[in-house]
Design an enzyme around this catalytic site. Structure first.
Site, short mmCIF file in Angstrom:
data_model
loop_
_atom_site.label_atom_id
_atom_site.label_comp_id
_atom_site.label_asym_id
_atom_site.label_seq_id
_atom_site.Cartn_x
_atom_site.Cartn_y
_atom_site.Cartn_z
CD GLU A 298 -4.04 -3.27 10.56
OE1 GLU A 298 -4.46 -2.43 9.77
OE2 GLU A 298 -2.92 -3.22 11.08
CE1 TYR B 218 -3.29 -2.81 0.26
CE2 TYR B 218 -3.77 -2.17 2.50
CZ TYR B 218 -4.02 -2.98 1.41
OH TYR B 218 -5.01 -3.92 1.49
C1 LIG Z 1 6.78 -1.49 11.30
C2 LIG Z 1 6.01 -0.97 10.13
C3 LIG Z 1 5.46 -1.87 9.24
C4 LIG Z 1 4.77 -1.40 8.11
N1 LIG Z 1 4.27 -2.33 7.22
C5 LIG Z 1 3.66 -1.89 6.10
C6 LIG Z 1 3.22 -2.83 5.11
O1 LIG Z 1 3.38 -4.05 5.27
N2 LIG Z 1 2.65 -2.35 3.98
C7 LIG Z 1 2.45 -1.02 3.78
O2 LIG Z 1 1.91 -0.66 2.73
N3 LIG Z 1 2.87 -0.09 4.68
C8 LIG Z 1 3.47 -0.50 5.83
N4 LIG Z 1 3.92 0.41 6.76
C9 LIG Z 1 3.79 1.84 6.46
C10 LIG Z 1 2.78 2.58 7.31
O3 LIG Z 1 1.47 2.24 6.96
C11 LIG Z 1 3.09 4.08 7.12
O4 LIG Z 1 4.40 4.32 7.62
C12 LIG Z 1 2.09 4.94 7.85
O5 LIG Z 1 0.83 4.88 7.24
C13 LIG Z 1 2.57 6.41 7.92
O6 LIG Z 1 2.90 6.89 6.65
P1 LIG Z 1 4.30 7.61 6.37
O7 LIG Z 1 5.39 6.76 6.95
O8 LIG Z 1 4.36 7.92 4.92
O9 LIG Z 1 4.26 8.94 7.23
P2 LIG Z 1 3.53 10.30 6.83
O10 LIG Z 1 2.15 10.00 6.35
O11 LIG Z 1 4.42 11.08 5.92
O12 LIG Z 1 3.44 11.02 8.23
C14 LIG Z 1 4.54 11.75 8.80
C15 LIG Z 1 4.04 12.48 10.04
O13 LIG Z 1 3.01 13.42 9.67
C16 LIG Z 1 1.82 13.17 10.41
N5 LIG Z 1 0.64 13.40 9.56
C17 LIG Z 1 0.46 12.99 8.28
N6 LIG Z 1 -0.76 13.36 7.83
C18 LIG Z 1 -1.38 14.01 8.86
C19 LIG Z 1 -2.65 14.64 9.02
N7 LIG Z 1 -3.57 14.64 8.04
N8 LIG Z 1 -2.95 15.20 10.23
C20 LIG Z 1 -2.06 15.20 11.25
N9 LIG Z 1 -0.81 14.63 11.14
C21 LIG Z 1 -0.47 14.04 9.96
C22 LIG Z 1 1.89 11.69 10.81
O14 LIG Z 1 1.15 11.44 11.99
C23 LIG Z 1 3.40 11.53 11.06
O15 LIG Z 1 3.73 11.97 12.35
C24 LIG Z 1 4.61 -0.01 7.89
C25 LIG Z 1 5.16 0.89 8.80
C26 LIG Z 1 5.86 0.43 9.90
C27 LIG Z 1 6.47 1.43 10.84
#
Ligand SMILES: Cc1cc2nc3c(=O)[nH]c(=O)nc-3n(C[C@H](O)[C@H](O)[C@H](O)COP(=O)(O)OP(=O)(O)OC[C@H]3O[C@@H](n4cnc5c(N)ncnc54)[C@H](O)[C@@H]3O)c2cc1C
Length: 383
Positions: free
Chosen positions: A240, A123
């Site tokens: 989930e 995703y």
């Molecule tokens: C251990 C682990 C396993 C994972 N496994 C998978 C997997 O198997 N498949 C997969 O597809 N993904 C996976 N992920 C990814 C995970 O779903 C994303 O990291 C998560 O959705 C956050 O997205 P990002 O890292 O792009 O951070 P961002 O979305 O860039 O966020 C960065 C910061 O901005 C804040 N922020 C962003 N938007 C807003 C808003 N609208 N309002 C307030 N604050 C906001 C967030 O809270 C965060 O603090 C995994 C992540 C981890 C840590």
């Protein structure tokens, strides 16, 4: 909310306990491959893998309440998981059951139940995490095939998976960003797929970047209609978030933390005798009880045939907060040994404390949960 179990549900609980007494005796070597093989065979024979899935696809046809009982009892005894295909059982299987064709169900569901191989979830992208609907992985249809080019990131267990459930953009001109997304089921050994593991701060590599370079996917591997990928994903993620068994897991972890507090020393006394530590543990207990009640609220909705609702975000948020706080307290109670990797309990508390991104970020960050609670539970305006 009705907290009473029916006589049938009580009987089911007794059946699960008897099964555990017989098949998970004290001292069982839970990671031994021979034990696990036998354990999984017995679970399958009882149809407890995919317990709530319909009987016609090979599931157990169990009720929601029975599923809660099963998971609670398993968690209390620290039993190995109910099946080995983690993401397959958590959301790929339920999505295929809901949106898949008869051929897809026949092809994938038995293998997921038997744990023949792992699935991973494609995703997130480098520019799309919280705002998943902004994903850009390009997908163009050419005859009976889709051609995929783009990148996914943080893909857990990608390096050990045989298949990926993948979100791609089939219509870049769609009016809403939620439209124009399609869900594909893609073999990881397809030509053009490259997996690059990412090392995390606890030293392991559990997730990876996955690159797609003109990967050709047969149209028959599309899950749901073209452009329906967002709906497929939302219902999958609801699976989930709908579990309350995680409360039992937290209660168990808290017991382990108390046990560590009995063994650790603070100011010449067991740490558990320290007022400050007792107060913190008391607060943990109260929050877990709050989570249990909130879980019951979601469960009541499910029993009425409604989706568990946005309230599940409250538990996601509290669980993240609690697991981080557990890790901090565990290291603090070890004093200077807290900095050492293997001094106490083989270093499991250190690994636990460094694993917070999994519960805090994975599946949606705390900020996102707070947005959901504000808008959908409390009804506050968007800005
Ligand atoms: C251990 C682990 C396993 C994972 N496994 C998978 C997997 O198997 N498949 C997969 O597809 N993904 C996976 N992920 C990814 C995970 O779903 C994303 O990291 C998560 O959705 C956050 O997205 P990002 O890292 O792009 O951070 P961002 O979305 O860039 O966020 C960065 C910061 O901005 C804040 N922020 C962003 N938007 C807003 C808003 N609208 N309002 C307030 N604050 C906001 C967030 O809270 C965060 O603090 C995994 C992540 C981890 C840590």
């Amino acid at each position: 909310m009705d907290f009473q179990l029916t006589p049938e549900e009580e009987a089911f609980r007794a059946e699960v306990r008897a099964f555990l007494d017989e098949n998970l005796p004290k001292g069982a070597k839970k990671t031994d491959p021979a034990f696990l093989g036998e354990w999984n065979r017995k679970l399958r024979a009882k149809r407890w893998v995919g317990f709530s899935w319909p009987k016609e696809v090979g599931g157990g046809g169990g009720t929601i309440m029975e599923q809660v009982i099963l998971k609670e009892e398993m968690s209390k005894r620290k039993a190995p998981p109910l099946g080995t295909c983690m993401m397959g059982l958590a959301w790929v299987g339920p999505s295929i059951i809901q949106y898949g064709t008869a051929a897809q169900k026949q092809r994938f569901i038995p293998d997921i139940l038997d744990g023949k191989y792992q699935w991973c979830t494609g995703y997130s992208e480098p520019g799309s995490g919280s705002d998943l609907a902004s994903l850009q992985c390009r997908c163009v249809r050419e005859g009976d095939e889709y051609v995929v080019t783009g990148q996914k990131i943080w893909t857990s267990i990608a390096m050990w998976s045989k298949w990926i459930i993948l979100l791609v953009r089939t219509d870049p001109n769609a009016t809403s960003k939620h439209d124009g997304i399609t869900c594909l089921l893609v073999p990881m050994d397809s030509k053009g797929v490259t997996v690059r593991p990412i090392k995390n701060m606890s030293g392991g590599a559990m997730f990876a970047e996955v690159f797609f370079d003109n990967v050709r996917v047969p149209v028959e591997n599309r899950l749901g209609e073209e452009g329906q990928g967002w709906q497929v994903t939302v219902s999958a993620l609801q699976h989930e978030r709908s579990s309350i068994a995680e409360v039992t897991g937290l209660q168990r972890k808290l017991e382990e933390l108390k046990e560590l507090a009995r063994r650790s020393r603070k100011n010449g006394k067991p740490a558990l005798a320290d007022d400050g530590i007792r107060r913190r543990i008391g607060r943990f207990e109260a929050k877990i009880e709050g989570m249990r009640m909130n879980g019951m609220r979601a469960l009541t909705k499910q029993l009425r045939g409604e989706p568990p609702g946005a309230e599940t975000s409250i538990n996601k948020l509290l669980r993240a907060e609690l697991e981080v706080a557990f890790g901090e307290l565990a290291l603090e109670m070890q004093g200077s040994a807290g900095h050492l990797a293997r001094e106490v309990d083989g270093g499991r508390w250190q690994t636990f404390a460094l694993s917070w991104p999994e519960v805090v970020i994975g599946g949606g960050t705390p900020n996102i949960q707070k947005n959901i609670i504000a808008e959908r539970v409390l009804g506050l305006p968007k800005d």
